[in-house]
Design an enzyme around this catalytic site. Structure first.
Site, short mmCIF file in Angstrom:
data_model
loop_
_atom_site.label_atom_id
_atom_site.label_comp_id
_atom_site.label_asym_id
_atom_site.label_seq_id
_atom_site.Cartn_x
_atom_site.Cartn_y
_atom_site.Cartn_z
N SER A 253 6.52 0.63 -4.75
CA SER A 253 6.44 1.99 -4.22
C SER A 253 7.51 2.86 -4.85
O SER A 253 8.50 2.36 -5.38
CB SER A 253 6.63 1.98 -2.69
N ASP A 254 7.32 4.17 -4.80
CA ASP A 254 8.43 5.06 -5.10
C ASP A 254 9.38 5.00 -3.90
O ASP A 254 9.04 4.47 -2.85
CB ASP A 254 7.92 6.49 -5.34
N ALA A 255 10.56 5.55 -4.06
CA ALA A 255 11.58 5.44 -3.01
C ALA A 255 11.09 6.10 -1.72
O ALA A 255 11.01 7.32 -1.63
CB ALA A 255 12.89 6.08 -3.47
#
Length: 499
Positions: A253-255
């Protein structure tokens, strides 16, 4: 590798398996988040984001390898967008060179520098096609054309993953899957609503090219696509990415993008978020304050809402990446070697070559350029003597003191008179008058205008892609002096140049 990982998986508890899917920030060195050394010792953390000090990396690896039950080493990820310690032109500028071999070379240098420091997972290339110049993240990619974006995706993937002698493998990560560049209104994290034809013909080709180039990982996007959050989309992460594009590596995932599954109203709570994401095909959760995998996976497996098969599949992919990066063989970095490889003369020369090839002459219809016979030149504008601004957005470990800015280098070649003229978005009469007088003293003037770097990047969308009014007023005042005048635009997105 398969035999080794089969053996390791057979020994792991559900808690230890879950830990391999959790990536934490550098908050282990403070008390900001719910991350501590005890969680690491319990095998509940598999990787870290944002730590690039080799001594700290070795310290954390030592804890993982020598103080956990199974001794599984850690991955360390970092956003290396256009150089690590050596700064290259931003990707959007580099794409203007059309030189994919050079882009492959700059990516390889950045990867070698990062790898020497202990980074083994680079979150790049950004391969989003971007067609709304208001979007802040346009600076990270190769622009609006699917073919050009695809070619640079291939070059940068191969560059990052081009293994260097005496150095461990470094993994690349194409982002953000998928169609992030189509966010409505050019606004970060906003919804995307497009047809399948647009998705397949415009936004998927660069990811397809990255997969064909052997990329090790793919990062999901924040937004929802046609009503479904990307980070929790089975259609995107399994049907399209794995079944159609043939991707075999790790998804991450992105942050904090798992949080968007709930934000977009797609999950009732964070436990449901973890269930949706892992079942959709998200392997690693890059945590940013919220730890849905760490908090709920064990419970979800116990309840049968996540199968052991799904969990093991994700863990296997992470362990394969660690194996590929040579971490089971040697998890530590040589801190002395790390110092030697940064910012070498060869790297600087490549940065210079890339900068030269990235500059674009937009127009010269009155043949004002070149200023080869000019004896005295006025250098004007807020960028003319500003080294930090030359770094651009997402500058990793680049430092302003290493930068050659316009004033420092041009003043070595010829006689110059410098005046700032204005700030980035405001000015006063005194500043303006000093700049006008500087232009009056000289044969010609160069005015450096554009966007400061903090107007670009994540969360930096703008309602209008224009150069701030203060700088346009400055340019008009200098033009009115009547001397030959050139404007150099420094920006991270296409800007309106009508005036």
């Amino acid at each position: 590798m398969r035999k080794f990982i089969d053996d390791l998986l057979s020994k792991m508890t559900v808690s230890e398996k879950m830990g391999q899917l959790v990536q934490c920030g550098n908050s282990i060195y403070n008390d900001d988040y719910k991350v501590g050394w005890e969680l690491l010792r319990e095998g509940k953390i598999g990787s870290f984001l944002g730590i690039c000090d080799p001594e700290r990396i070795n310290e954390l690896q030592k804890t993982a390898v020598e103080e956990t039950r199974l001794g599984i080493p850690l991955l360390f990820g970092f956003d290396v967008i256009h150089g690590f310690r050596t700064t290259f032109p931003v990707p959007w500028a580099e794409a203007c060179s059309w030189d994919t071999e050079l882009a492959k070379k700059t990516a390889a240098i950045a990867s070698a520098e990062a790898g020497a420091q202990g980074i083994n997972w680079i979150y790049g290339p950004m391969v989003d096609v971007a067609r709304d110049a208001r979007w802040g993240r346009i600076v990270e990619g190769a622009g609006e054309d699917p073919f050009l974006c695809s070619e640079f995706a291939k070059a940068r993937t191969e560059g990052i993953q081009s293994d260097v002698e005496n150095m461990p493998h470094v993994a690349a990560c194409a982002k953000h899957f998928a169609a992030y560049g189509a966010a409505e209104g050019g606004r970060d994290y906003n919804s995307v609503d497009i047809t399948p034809q647009t998705l397949y013909n415009i936004y998927l080709p660069p990811f397809k090219r990255a997969v064909e180039s052997g990329i090790d990982s793919i990062m999901t996007a924040f937004h929802d696509l046609n009503g479904e959050p990307c980070t929790g989309s089975y259609e995107l992460l399994t049907e399209i990415l794995r079944n159609r594009l043939g991707f075999k590596g790790v998804t991450i995932s992105d942050a904090g993008s798992t949080d968007q599954i709930k934000t977009h109203g797609y999950a009732e709570d964070y436990k449901n978020v973890a269930e949706i994401a892992l079942n959709a095909g998200l392997d690693v959760e890059m945590c940013f304050g919220i730890y849905t995998y760490q908090d709920y996976i064990e419970e979800l497996v116990k309840e049968g809402r996540i199968s052991t098969e799904v969990l093991d599949r994700a863990v296997r992919r992470v362990l394969e990446l660690k194996y590929k990066c040579g971490l089971f063989e040697n998890p530590y970095r040589d801190t002395e070697y790390a110092k030697k490889i940064l910012l070498t003369n060869a790297a600087r020369e490549t940065a210079y070559e890339s900068a030269v090839k990235s500059v674009v002459l937009l127009k010269n219809d009155k043949e004002i350029l070149p200023f080869d016979k000019t004896k005295k030149l006025a250098l004007i504008g807020p960028f003319a003597d500003n080294s930090a601004e030359m770094l651009g957005a997402w500058s990793a470990e680049g430092k302003a003191e290493d930068i050659v800015n316009p004033l420092s280098t041009i003043s070595e070649k010829m006689q110059v008179v410098y005046a700032k003229g204005c700030e980035f978005d405001e000015y006063n009469e005194e500043q303006l008058n000093v700049a006008v007088k500087a232009a009056e003293q000289c044969d010609a003037a160069v005015v450096f205008i554009g966007e400061p770097r903090d107007m670009n990047g994540e969360g930096k969308s703008r309602t209008k892609n224009i150069i701030p009014k203060a700088q346009i007023d400055l340019l008009k005042a200098i033009k009115a002096v009547g001397k030959a005048t050139a404007a150099i635009v420094i920006a991270g997105r296409p800007v309106v140049l009508t005036e």
